[in-house]
Design a protein around this motif. Structure first.
Motif, PDB file in Angstrom:
ATOM      1  N   LEU A   1       1.083  -0.894   0.112  1.00 58.66           N
ATOM      2  CA  LEU A   1       0.055  -0.002   0.387  1.00 58.66           C
ATOM      3  C   LEU A   1       0.782   1.192   0.113  1.00 58.66           C
ATOM      4  CD1 LEU A   1      -2.816  -0.935   2.524  1.00 58.66           C
ATOM      5  CD2 LEU A   1      -3.078  -0.469   0.197  1.00 58.66           C
ATOM      6  N   THR A   2       2.127   0.849   0.424  1.00 61.95           N
ATOM      7  CA  THR A   2       2.992   2.447   1.370  1.00 61.95           C
ATOM      8  C   THR A   2       3.444   3.051  -0.640  1.00 61.95           C
ATOM      9  OG1 THR A   2       3.484   2.556   3.289  1.00 61.95           O
ATOM     10  CG2 THR A   2       4.745   3.086   2.045  1.00 61.95           C
ATOM     11  N   ALA A   3       3.581   1.723  -1.169  1.00 61.78           N
ATOM     12  CA  ALA A   3       4.647   2.002  -2.535  1.00 61.78           C
ATOM     13  C   ALA A   3       3.512   2.463  -3.874  1.00 61.78           C
ATOM     14  CB  ALA A   3       5.093   0.604  -2.788  1.00 61.78           C
ATOM     15  N   TRP A   4       2.621   1.585  -2.930  1.00 66.22           N
ATOM     16  CA  TRP A   4       1.822   2.513  -4.666  1.00 66.22           C
ATOM     17  C   TRP A   4       1.207   3.398  -4.650  1.00 66.22           C
ATOM     18  CZ3 TRP A   4      -3.120  -2.678  -4.012  1.00 66.22           C
ATOM     19  CH2 TRP A   4      -2.266  -3.857  -5.000  1.00 66.22           C
ATOM     20  N   LEU A   5       0.453   3.992  -3.498  1.00 66.40           N
ATOM     21  CA  LEU A   5      -0.038   5.385  -3.069  1.00 66.40           C
ATOM     22  C   LEU A   5       1.097   6.142  -3.003  1.00 66.40           C
ATOM     23  CD1 LEU A   5      -2.264   4.561   0.038  1.00 66.40           C
ATOM     24  CD2 LEU A   5      -2.695   5.782  -2.287  1.00 66.40           C
ATOM     25  N   SER A   6       2.858   6.155  -2.578  1.00 73.46           N
ATOM     26  CA  SER A   6       4.033   6.878  -3.004  1.00 73.46           C
ATOM     27  C   SER A   6       3.940   6.964  -4.290  1.00 73.46           C
ATOM     28  CB  SER A   6       4.463   6.187  -2.247  1.00 73.46           C
ATOM     29  OG  SER A   6       5.224   6.577  -0.912  1.00 73.46           O
ATOM     30  N   ARG A   7       4.564   5.880  -5.107  1.00 70.90           N
ATOM     31  CA  ARG A   7       4.630   5.733  -6.715  1.00 70.90           C
ATOM     32  C   ARG A   7       3.102   6.691  -7.779  1.00 70.90           C
ATOM     33  NH1 ARG A   7       4.593  -0.009 -10.420  1.00 70.90           N
ATOM     34  NH2 ARG A   7       2.255   0.215  -9.509  1.00 70.90           N
ATOM     35  N   TRP A   8       2.094   6.549  -7.136  1.00 74.18           N
ATOM     36  CA  TRP A   8       0.840   7.657  -7.090  1.00 74.18           C
ATOM     37  C   TRP A   8       1.058   9.075  -7.462  1.00 74.18           C
ATOM     38  CZ3 TRP A   8      -2.937  10.524  -4.259  1.00 74.18           C
ATOM     39  CH2 TRP A   8      -3.720  11.015  -4.711  1.00 74.18           C
ATOM     40  N   TRP A   9       1.510   9.165  -5.785  1.00 75.51           N
ATOM     41  CA  TRP A   9       2.089  10.590  -5.969  1.00 75.51           C
ATOM     42  C   TRP A   9       3.348  11.111  -6.472  1.00 75.51           C
ATOM     43  CZ3 TRP A   9      -0.901  14.040  -2.094  1.00 75.51           C
ATOM     44  CH2 TRP A   9       0.067  15.218  -2.264  1.00 75.51           C
ATOM     45  N   ALA A  10       3.850  10.407  -6.537  1.00 70.20           N
ATOM     46  CA  ALA A  10       5.159  11.142  -7.310  1.00 70.20           C
ATOM     47  C   ALA A  10       5.336  11.013  -8.541  1.00 70.20           C
ATOM     48  CB  ALA A  10       6.475   9.626  -6.836  1.00 70.20           C
ATOM     49  N   GLN A  11       4.328  10.424  -9.305  1.00 68.29           N
ATOM     50  CA  GLN A  11       3.803  10.279 -10.409  1.00 68.29           C
ATOM     51  C   GLN A  11       3.914  12.118 -10.592  1.00 68.29           C
ATOM     52  OE1 GLN A  11       0.158   8.521 -12.080  1.00 68.29           O
ATOM     53  NE2 GLN A  11       1.008   7.069 -11.562  1.00 68.29           N
ATOM     54  N   GLY A  12       4.699  12.933 -12.335  1.00 71.69           N
ATOM     55  CA  GLY A  12       5.014  13.961 -12.864  1.00 71.69           C
ATOM     56  C   GLY A  12       5.204  14.962 -11.845  1.00 71.69           C
TER      57      GLY A  12
END
Length: 389
Positions: free
Chosen positions: A54-65
């Motif tokens: 969950l941490t990886a998914w949300l962190s990757r989504w937040w880092a997009q762009g």
């Protein structure tokens, strides 16, 4: 010339002793088992997977762009081991995880900015992070890795402290609070001992634990409250092992001396003096206990207002003069507290210590008198157990 003693080769015994010491030393490298069952192991593994994922998914989504910078730190895996596998550990509580990780990242940023040599900056960052985490009560082992990570990572260390470090840690802690709660683990876990805990219930007090910890003088991966609780459980287990299976039948005096309610006080008193006992159970024709007569009963009913000595007053009572009671049934205490022969002997402790009893008749499954236990009997048994006899 004859050789000196030091010229002789080592004996076989010395070689064996050296081999034994070496073997024992090598065994220290192989740790003891963790002591958890398969269910707890599965809970641990699943929690770590869910938390990191969950941490990886949300962190990757937040880092997009937001550029090519890292969106997750590897030391988070170490934090996951603590918060999901050891949720009661002082090192795994929310403040150590959050404060230790973020503080260490900031320390790494400072050291990276002022010390050009990355090797020196990394070493100082780790040491300084530890020095700050201890007094701030946020000691978290992955914090040392976090400080080193920020030093070694190219880029803005201040930015890394906010993202991904702080962002990752907040997400992991949120997952840990929810998952541990759903799987029956208290998180955050209480780290302090309640002030109202009674210290007289065990073989040691809270101050004894504090003294032992002060003497040990090392960081323990267990809370002060849990440590005291474990010590009490260990003491209770040892107490149960030595005394828990002891039954009343094992320590009672048998066969007991007893009288019926119609027996005269003179006969009862003579029997007590002859056998040097201080109590007589009173039974009916079927050996059912209906009361008990003790020396205290004789003392209580002796005429204390007369001017004769105690011996004369007792003689007056037992001889039945002056309108005094004639039979045991007239002065006995009833109803009387009894215990079963198959009952645990330790069940009698509160009866003696708090109930005011000094003699407890023991009956069998059909309520027939089979023995008697006194305070002395129980104390003698406890003393023997403590001394390991």
């Amino acid at each position: 010339m004859p050789s000196s003693h030091s010229d002789f080769p080592p004996s076989a015994t010395s070689r064996r002793s050296l081999a034994v010491r070496l073997t024992e030393w090598l065994r220290h490298f192989w740790p003891a088992p963790l002591g958890i069952d398969g269910r707890e192991r599965l809970r641990f593994v699943v929690g770590a997977v869910i938390g990191v994922l969950l941490t990886a998914w949300l962190s990757r989504w937040w880092a997009q762009g937001s550029g090519t910078g890292p969106w997750m730190v590897a030391s988070l895996g170490a934090s996951a081991v603590l918060v999901f596998g050891m949720p009661s550990s002082p090192l795994a509580q929310p403040w150590p995880v959050l404060g230790g990780s973020t503080l260490s990242a900031l320390v790494g940023a400072v050291c990276s900015a002022v010390i050009p040599d990355k090797a020196l900056a990394g070493a100082i960052a780790v040491g300084l992070a530890i020095a700050l985490m201890v007094p701030l009560r946020c000691l978290h082992p992955p914090g040392g890795a976090m400080a080193l990570y920020v030093v070694l990572t190219s880029g803005d260390g201040w930015h890394l402290a906010a993202f991904p470090v702080l962002f990752n840690v907040v997400l992991l802690l949120t997952a840990a609070v929810v998952y541990n709660g759903l799987t029956g683990r208290r998180y955050p876990h209480p780290q302090r001992v309640a002030s109202q805990v009674a210290t007289s219930q065990g073989a040691f007090t809270a101050s004894d634990v504090d003294a032992a910890l002060a003497h040990y003088n090392q960081v323990l991966d267990v809370s002060r409250a849990d440590l005291e609780g474990l010590l009490h459980l260990a003491g209770r287990a040892a107490f149960q092992r030595t005394l828990g299976e002891l039954r009343c039948a094992d320590i009672m005096s048998s066969p007991p001396y007893a009288v019926e309610a119609g027996v005269s006080l003179r006969e009862a008193w003579a029997l007590m003096r002859l056998q040097q006992i201080k109590a007589l159970p009173v039974v009916d024709a079927q050996r059912h206990v209906i009361g008990i007569v003790t020396v205290a009963d004789f003392m209580r009913l002796a005429n204390l207002d007369t001017h004769e000595g105690l011996g004369q007053r007792l003689r007056t009572l037992v001889m039945g003069r002056g309108g005094q009671p004639q039979a045991v049934g007239e002065i006995m205490s009833h109803p009387v507290q009894v215990a079963r022969s198959a009952q645990h002997a330790m069940d009698l402790v509160p009866l003696f210590s708090q109930g005011g009893h000094h003699h407890i008749p023991i009956v069998d499954d059909v309520d027939h008198l089979v023995g008697i236990i006194t305070q002395t009997d129980l104390v003698r048994t406890l003393a023997s157990a403590v001394q390991g006899r």
